[in-house]
Design a protein around this motif. Structure first.
Motif, PDB file in Angstrom:
ATOM      1  N   ILE A 166      74.821  25.251  91.811  1.00 39.01           N
ATOM      2  CA  ILE A 166      73.546  24.546  92.034  1.00 39.01           C
ATOM      3  C   ILE A 166      73.238  24.480  93.522  1.00 39.01           C
ATOM      4  O   ILE A 166      72.108  24.743  93.956  1.00 39.01           O
ATOM      5  N   ASN A 183      70.328  38.001  89.904  1.00 33.20           N
ATOM      6  CA  ASN A 183      69.100  37.917  90.695  1.00 33.20           C
ATOM      7  C   ASN A 183      68.957  39.043  91.728  1.00 33.20           C
ATOM      8  O   ASN A 183      68.088  38.992  92.584  1.00 33.20           O
ATOM      9  N   PHE A 218      75.587  34.895  89.223  1.00 34.36           N
ATOM     10  CA  PHE A 218      74.255  34.410  89.572  1.00 34.36           C
ATOM     11  C   PHE A 218      73.576  35.354  90.574  1.00 34.36           C
ATOM     12  O   PHE A 218      72.404  35.705  90.425  1.00 34.36           O
ATOM     13  N   LYS A 221      72.161  27.944  94.759  1.00 34.65           N
ATOM     14  CA  LYS A 221      70.773  28.230  94.359  1.00 34.65           C
ATOM     15  C   LYS A 221      69.788  27.465  95.238  1.00 34.65           C
ATOM     16  O   LYS A 221      68.814  28.033  95.747  1.00 34.65           O
ATOM     17  N   ASN A 235      65.772  34.189  88.235  1.00 36.24           N
ATOM     18  CA  ASN A 235      66.446  33.447  87.167  1.00 36.24           C
ATOM     19  C   ASN A 235      67.126  32.218  87.764  1.00 36.24           C
ATOM     20  O   ASN A 235      68.206  32.303  88.316  1.00 36.24           O
ATOM     21  N   LYS A 236      66.462  31.078  87.642  1.00 39.74           N
ATOM     22  CA  LYS A 236      66.945  29.857  88.292  1.00 39.74           C
ATOM     23  C   LYS A 236      67.837  29.005  87.389  1.00 39.74           C
ATOM     24  O   LYS A 236      68.339  27.972  87.822  1.00 39.74           O
ATOM     25  N   GLU A 237      68.002  29.408  86.143  1.00 34.48           N
ATOM     26  CA  GLU A 237      68.811  28.621  85.210  1.00 34.48           C
ATOM     27  C   GLU A 237      70.283  28.634  85.610  1.00 34.48           C
ATOM     28  O   GLU A 237      70.855  29.686  85.885  1.00 34.48           O
ATOM     29  N   THR A 238      70.902  27.470  85.644  1.00 38.77           N
ATOM     30  CA  THR A 238      72.334  27.380  85.980  1.00 38.77           C
ATOM     31  C   THR A 238      73.166  26.873  84.799  1.00 38.77           C
ATOM     32  O   THR A 238      74.385  26.915  84.841  1.00 38.77           O
ATOM     33  N   GLU A 239      72.485  26.423  83.737  1.00 40.38           N
ATOM     34  CA  GLU A 239      73.208  25.870  82.587  1.00 40.38           C
ATOM     35  C   GLU A 239      74.026  26.926  81.849  1.00 40.38           C
ATOM     36  O   GLU A 239      74.984  26.621  81.148  1.00 40.38           O
ATOM     37  N   GLN A 240      73.635  28.199  82.007  1.00 39.04           N
ATOM     38  CA  GLN A 240      74.297  29.287  81.275  1.00 39.04           C
ATOM     39  C   GLN A 240      75.674  29.633  81.832  1.00 39.04           C
ATOM     40  O   GLN A 240      76.439  30.364  81.207  1.00 39.04           O
ATOM     41  N   TYR A 241      75.997  29.113  83.014  1.00 37.23           N
ATOM     42  CA  TYR A 241      77.264  29.488  83.648  1.00 37.23           C
ATOM     43  C   TYR A 241      78.376  28.533  83.241  1.00 37.23           C
ATOM     44  O   TYR A 241      78.258  27.321  83.409  1.00 37.23           O
TER      45      TYR A 241
END
Length: 199
Positions: free
Chosen positions: A15, A50, A46, A18, A75-81
Motif C-alpha cells: 500500500i 503495472n 504489483f 502504491k 491496476n490500483k487494487e492491493t486486496e488481491q495480494y
C-alpha cells in the motif's frame, strides 16, 4: 524518494509503495526497502502487473527495490495480494544434479560430496535433490563417496529423486536404495515450481 517498509505487517508495504508511486512524476525514482518474503513477492507482482520498471539489490535479508515510474498505475487494487506466500513459492529451492561430480575426476566427486554435506548446516535447506544422468550412481552405489551423504540428507527430511529413464539406461533400477524413482513430468513440474540450483 525512499521508503522503509521493513518489519511492516502485510499488506502495508505494498500500500505504501502504491501511494508513493502515485505521488511521483513519470521518470522519477523510488527506493523501497523490505525484509520479509511476502512483501518482496507482492511488490514484484504489483510492479510487473503495472509494467513499471525496477531493479532489486539484495543486502543480507533485506531487499531494496529501485523503481523508475515509467507510466501511471493502472491496476490500483492491493486486496488481491496474499500476505501468506504459498509453500510452492519460487523462494523454496531444489538441487538438480546432472553429474555425480562438481568438476572433473575424483577431486570433483569429493567436492560435490562436501557441497552436499554442507546442506545440513545452512538455514534455508532445499526441499529436494533430483539426480539425473550419471548422478543416479550416488543413489545406487553404496561405495560412492556421496552415497552416505545423500542417505543422511534423506534422513533429515530432504527428498531424493532419481531419474527412472537414467536408472533403466544404466541397468541399475534394482540397485536404487535412496529416495524414489521419478520421471520427466515430475522433474519438469518441480523445476517450474521451485528455484533450481545446479552444482
Amino acid at each position: 524518494m525512499r521508503i522503509d517498509c521493513r518489519n511492516l505487517e502485510c499488506p502495508e508495504p505494498i500500500i505504501r509503495t502504491k501511494d508513493a508511486l502515485e505521488k511521483l512524476k513519470i521518470g522519477d525514482m523510488l527506493e523501497v526497502i523490505v525484509n520479509d518474503i511476502a512483501p518482496k513477492e507482492n511488490i514484484k507482482r504489483f510492479l510487473n502487473t503495472n509494467n513499471i520498471s525496477f531493479e532489486t539489490n539484495e543486502n543480507g535479508g533485506e531487499l531494496i527495490f529501485v523503481i523508475t515510474k515509467t507510466n501511471e498505475i493502472q491496476n490500483k487494487e492491493t486486496e488481491q495480494y496474499n500476505c501468506q506466500i504459498s509453500p510452492n513459492s519460487k523462494t523454496e529451492k531444489i538441487i538438480y544434479l546432472n553429474e555425480d561430480t562438481a568438476g572433473s575426476g575424483e577431486v570433483g566427486k569429493n567436492l560435490l560430496s562436501k557441497f552436499l554435506g554442507a546442506i545440513l548446516n545452512v538455514e534455508n535447506k532445499p526441499k529436494a535433490i533430483i539426480c539425473v544422468n550419471n548422478a543416479v550412481f550416488m543413489t545406487t552405489d553404496r561405495s560412492h563417496v556421496s552415497y552416505q551423504v545423500l542417505k543422511n540428507l534423506e534422513a533429515n527430511g530432504i527428498e531424493i529423486y532419481s531419474c527412472g529413464s537414467c536408472l533403466e539406461a544404466y541397468k541399475i533400477v534394482d540397485k536404487l536404495s535412496i529416495g524414489k524413482i521419478t520421471n520427466a513430468y515430475e522433474v519438469m513440474d518441480m523445476l517450474t515450481k521451485y528455484e533450481a540450483i545446479k552444482l
